[in-house]
Design an enzyme around this catalytic site. Structure first.
Site, PDB file in Angstrom:
ATOM      1  N   CYS A  49       0.834  -1.200   0.000  1.00  0.00           N
ATOM      2  CA  CYS A  49       0.000   0.000   0.000  1.00  0.00           C
ATOM      3  C   CYS A  49       0.868   1.248   0.000  1.00  0.00           C
ATOM      4  O   CYS A  49       0.740   2.112   0.869  1.00  0.00           O
ATOM      5  CB  CYS A  49      -0.901   0.003   1.217  1.00  0.00           C
ATOM      6  SG  CYS A  49      -2.013  -1.386   1.204  1.00  0.00           S
ATOM      7  N   ASP A  50       1.791   1.318  -0.916  1.00  0.00           N
ATOM      8  CA  ASP A  50       2.658   2.478  -1.031  1.00  0.00           C
ATOM      9  C   ASP A  50       2.771   2.796  -2.513  1.00  0.00           C
ATOM     10  O   ASP A  50       3.129   1.914  -3.309  1.00  0.00           O
ATOM     11  CB  ASP A  50       4.038   2.150  -0.443  1.00  0.00           C
ATOM     12  CG  ASP A  50       4.910   3.395  -0.323  1.00  0.00           C
ATOM     13  OD1 ASP A  50       4.874   4.238  -1.254  1.00  0.00           O
ATOM     14  OD2 ASP A  50       5.610   3.537   0.682  1.00  0.00           O
TER      15      ASP A  50
END
Ligand SMILES: *Cc1c(COP(=O)(O)O)cnc(C)c1O
Length: 376
Positions: A324-325
């Site tokens: 989730c980056d």
């Protein structure tokens, strides 16, 4: 990709993502380099792939080791490497780590600043020291410039100072940048270093060693000259500028020994488009920047990718990792095409990933485990 790795994948079906390293390829790469550069002593750069089996195989072949930390030194010593075959090659060390290495018998240290030299004089009295000279690293896909090395003038000053501090002013080092594709860079570097040898001789400091660092390539997407061509360029430079008075020569290969020996297997987690009329598919893998593919930073290293559906029609893709980056995108600007019939769940192979992958993988960002390695 070797048959041995193919067979391993077929028989063992390991969980993805994982890296498989063929130790025989590392051995072949080592023997090849040693044959092509017979005058050079090889110090494997442990950071490229610190797997115990890799270090052990190279130790048996007679390699020495370039290390950067107490951890890498202890790894080598535990496996039975004699301290005389270890170089503490990081120019940025804590004094207590220098003292620890010295107590364990390490006698070869790098530096590139006055403050580091003073630490060495205090914690490693009489040790052999070499100064790293700054290079531009132009032509390298993974430059190691700016952060390491000092100007030639400063290197000359520091070598005089090293002797005054009771250290053995042993030699000079450089690194032309990793995955270096411009063979001229060794000429530039050796010329500069040979000039310093001459200058220092006038000041009664007789240097004996040149450390040519790494920079030899692995095979990614772009073609690179054969290793023979690199070896010729390096030896031509050394003989051009040193003539008959050849110094001891050290090389510190990392990528060129371990890179081609490894293959990563990964799974396609998701294929998506960001709009109804967008041609480009986003292909999300179960491996990304944080689980071993850090060298895709700025899309610097461009890996070759194999899929089970190669051969048919392809279309452009953006490749990204699973975390989730939003920094976890592998290739967006670089032109990557994958089969149009690629499906979620397909297992793909990322080639020549034996170097700078496991050692760059995070311990558990977003709950993803570090990249597993199988050495076969
Ligand atoms: C990383 C490193 C190497 C290895 O470089 P490659 O280009 O991977 O061969 C060699 N020497 C030093 C000092 C390094 O930091």
């Amino acid at each position: 990709m070797t048959e041995k790795i193919d067979r391993f994948f077929a028989e063992r079906r390991p969980m993805t993502p994982c890296l498989v390293v063929d130790l025989d390829v590392i051995e072949e790469n080592y023997r090849n380099l040693a044959r092509l550069l017979p005058l050079a002593r090889v110090f494997y750069a442990v950071k490229a792939n610190p797997a115990r089996d890799v270090v052990e195989r190279l130790m048996r072949l007679g390699s020495s080791f370039d290390t950067a930390s107490r951890g890498e030194i202890d790894l080598c010593l535990e496996l039975g490497v004699e301290p005389a075959r270890i170089s503490f090659g990081n120019t940025i060390k804590k004094q207590r780590d220098i003292a620890d290495a010295y107590a364990k018998g390490v006698r070869l240290f790098a530096f590139d600043s006055e403050a580091e030299l003073e630490k060495l004089a205090a914690a490693a009295p009489g040790a052999k020291v070499f100064c790293r000279v700054l290079m531009t690293c132009s032509g390298a896909d993974w430059p190691l410039s700016r952060k390491f090395g000092c100007s030639p003038e400063m290197a000359a000053h520091l070598m005089v100072r090293a002797r005054a501090l009771g250290l053995d002013a042993y030699g000079l080092s450089f690194h032309v940048g990793s995955q270096q594709t411009d063979l001229e860079q060794w000429d530039v570097a050796v010329k500069s270093v040979a000039g310093l040898f001459a200058l220092l001789r006038e000041r009664d400091v007789d240097l004996r060693m040149v450390n040519l660092g790494g920079g030899f390539p692995a095979r990614y997407r772009a073609d690179v000259p054969p290793l023979e061509t690199y070896a010729q360029a390096v030896m031509a430079a050394v003989t051009r500028y040193f003539g008959n008075a050849l110094p001891e020569i050290i090389i510190e290969p990392g990528r060129s020994l371990a890179g081609d020996a490894g293959v990563i297997r990964a799974e396609v987690v998701l294929i998506a488009r960001k709009g109804f009329d967008e041609e480009k598919r986003w292909v999300y893998l179960d491996i990304g920047k944080f689980s071993g593919l850090a060298e895709t930073m700025d899309e610097s290293i461009k890996y070759r990718i194999r899929t089970p559906r190669d051969g048919g029609a392809t279309g452009p893709v953006v490749l990204a990792g699973p975390t989730c980056d939003s920094a976890d995108i592998l290739y967006e600007k670089t032109d990557y095409h994958l089969p149009l019939d690629l499906e979620v769940g397909d297992v793909i192979e990322i080639l020549a990933t034996g170097a700078y992958t496991t050692s760059y993988s995070s311990v558990g960002f977003n709950g993803f485990p570090p990249l597993a390695t199988y050495c076969i």
